[in-house]
Motif scaffolding. Structure first.
Motif, PDB file in Angstrom:
ATOM      1  N   LEU A  43      32.354  65.347  63.951  1.00  0.00           N
ATOM      2  CA  LEU A  43      32.294  66.091  62.699  1.00  0.00           C
ATOM      3  C   LEU A  43      32.695  67.541  62.960  1.00  0.00           C
ATOM      4  N   ARG A  44      33.547  68.074  62.108  1.00  0.00           N
ATOM      5  CA  ARG A  44      33.977  69.462  62.267  1.00  0.00           C
ATOM      6  C   ARG A  44      33.577  70.263  61.037  1.00  0.00           C
ATOM      7  N   LEU A  45      32.951  71.398  61.282  1.00  0.00           N
ATOM      8  CA  LEU A  45      32.437  72.233  60.201  1.00  0.00           C
ATOM      9  C   LEU A  45      33.579  72.993  59.540  1.00  0.00           C
ATOM     10  N   ILE A  46      33.653  72.909  58.217  1.00  0.00           N
ATOM     11  CA  ILE A  46      34.699  73.601  57.466  1.00  0.00           C
ATOM     12  C   ILE A  46      34.187  74.953  56.976  1.00  0.00           C
ATOM     13  N   HIS A  47      33.133  74.914  56.186  1.00  0.00           N
ATOM     14  CA  HIS A  47      32.466  76.108  55.675  1.00  0.00           C
ATOM     15  C   HIS A  47      30.979  75.821  55.580  1.00  0.00           C
ATOM     16  N   TYR A  48      30.201  76.878  55.531  1.00  0.00           N
ATOM     17  CA  TYR A  48      28.774  76.725  55.364  1.00  0.00           C
ATOM     18  C   TYR A  48      28.232  77.849  54.486  1.00  0.00           C
ATOM     19  N   SER A  49      26.988  77.659  54.037  1.00  0.00           N
ATOM     20  CA  SER A  49      26.310  78.692  53.256  1.00  0.00           C
ATOM     21  C   SER A  49      24.854  78.690  53.663  1.00  0.00           C
ATOM     22  N   ASN A  50      24.360  79.814  54.158  1.00  0.00           N
ATOM     23  CA  ASN A  50      22.965  79.891  54.603  1.00  0.00           C
ATOM     24  C   ASN A  50      22.005  80.090  53.445  1.00  0.00           C
ATOM     25  N   THR A  51      22.512  80.625  52.337  1.00  0.00           N
ATOM     26  CA  THR A  51      21.686  80.806  51.155  1.00  0.00           C
ATOM     27  C   THR A  51      22.599  81.045  49.961  1.00  0.00           C
ATOM     28  N   ALA A  52      22.072  80.855  48.771  1.00  0.00           N
ATOM     29  CA  ALA A  52      22.894  81.045  47.576  1.00  0.00           C
ATOM     30  C   ALA A  52      23.485  82.448  47.565  1.00  0.00           C
TER      31      ALA A  52
END
Lengths: 114, 109
Positions: A43-52
């Motif tokens: 699995l390769r991470l594209i984007h992430y969000s730690n909080t809204a």
């Protein structure tokens, strides 16, 4: 709903078209993630969000964008799809609390770009 | 670079025991995860190790040696439903998960 939902389940898309993959979670998790999974690769991470309201780039962000307007939704947009973006896309979320911070996955979207 | 290595495929017999190994080289270490993924489905969480030693959870156990950069997942009393891919992932210094390619486990009657 319970957990994470993704839409559509699968999609065939012409190259050059714009596409948004939807992801919604009802666990009130702070963090959300988009991965792609290709045969023979992890699995390769594209984007992430730690909080809204915040987002970050993962390992393979080029050609993708995300937004996090609220806690529950984390859409992934392909501005102009290319065949190399053919993949299975998984959305995941985690609480970002505690040591384990286990990620929970949606059912995935199978995308084919022709 | 960061690297997670697992065997590509393993075969075992129903009722037996199988050990799936994972070695890693990452920038920092904040825990190791094992996930199970049936064909066409999403990964589901199995276990988490952050300290050296063995964590047992029913038929599944996971071991970690941080000094060796090594973990294994032990599956006992194998059942046909255990046929799946098993994914090893390490949380690095940025608290992001680095994933191995997965080990496809085939269970034969």
């Amino acid at each position: 709903i319970a957990g994470i939902t993704q839409a559509p389940t699968s999609q065939i898309l012409a190259a050059g078209r714009r596409m948004t993959l939807r992801c919604t979670q009802d666990m009130r998790h702070n963090a959300m993630y988009w991965y792609r999974q290709d045969l023979g690769l992890g699995l390769r991470l594209i984007h992430y969000s730690n909080t809204a309201g915040t987002t970050g780039k993962g390992e393979v962000p080029d050609g993708y964008s995300v937004s996090r307007a609220n806690t529950d939704d984390f859409p992934l947009t392909l501005a102009s799809a290319v065949p190399s973006q053919t993949s299975v896309y998984f959305c995941a979320s985690s609480s970002r609390s505690g040591d384990a911070d286990t990620q929970y996955f949606g059912p995935g979207t199978r995308l084919t770009v022709l | 670079g960061q690297n997670i290595d697992q065997p590509t495929e393993m075969t075992a017999t129903e009722g037996a025991i199988v050990q799936i190994n994972c070695t890693y080289q990452t920038s920092g270490f904040n825990g190791l995860f094992w996930y199970q993924q049936h064909a066409g489905e999403a990964p589901t969480f199995l276990s988490y190790n952050v300290l050296d030693g063995l964590e047992e959870k029913g038929r599944f156990s996971s071991f970690l040696s941080r000094s060796k950069g090594y973990s294994y997942l032990l599956l006992k009393e194998l059942q046909m439903k255990d046929s799946a891919s098993y994914l090893c992932a390490v949380k690095d210094s940025n608290y992001q998960l680095i994933w191995g390619a997965g080990t496809k486990l085939i269970i034969k009657p």
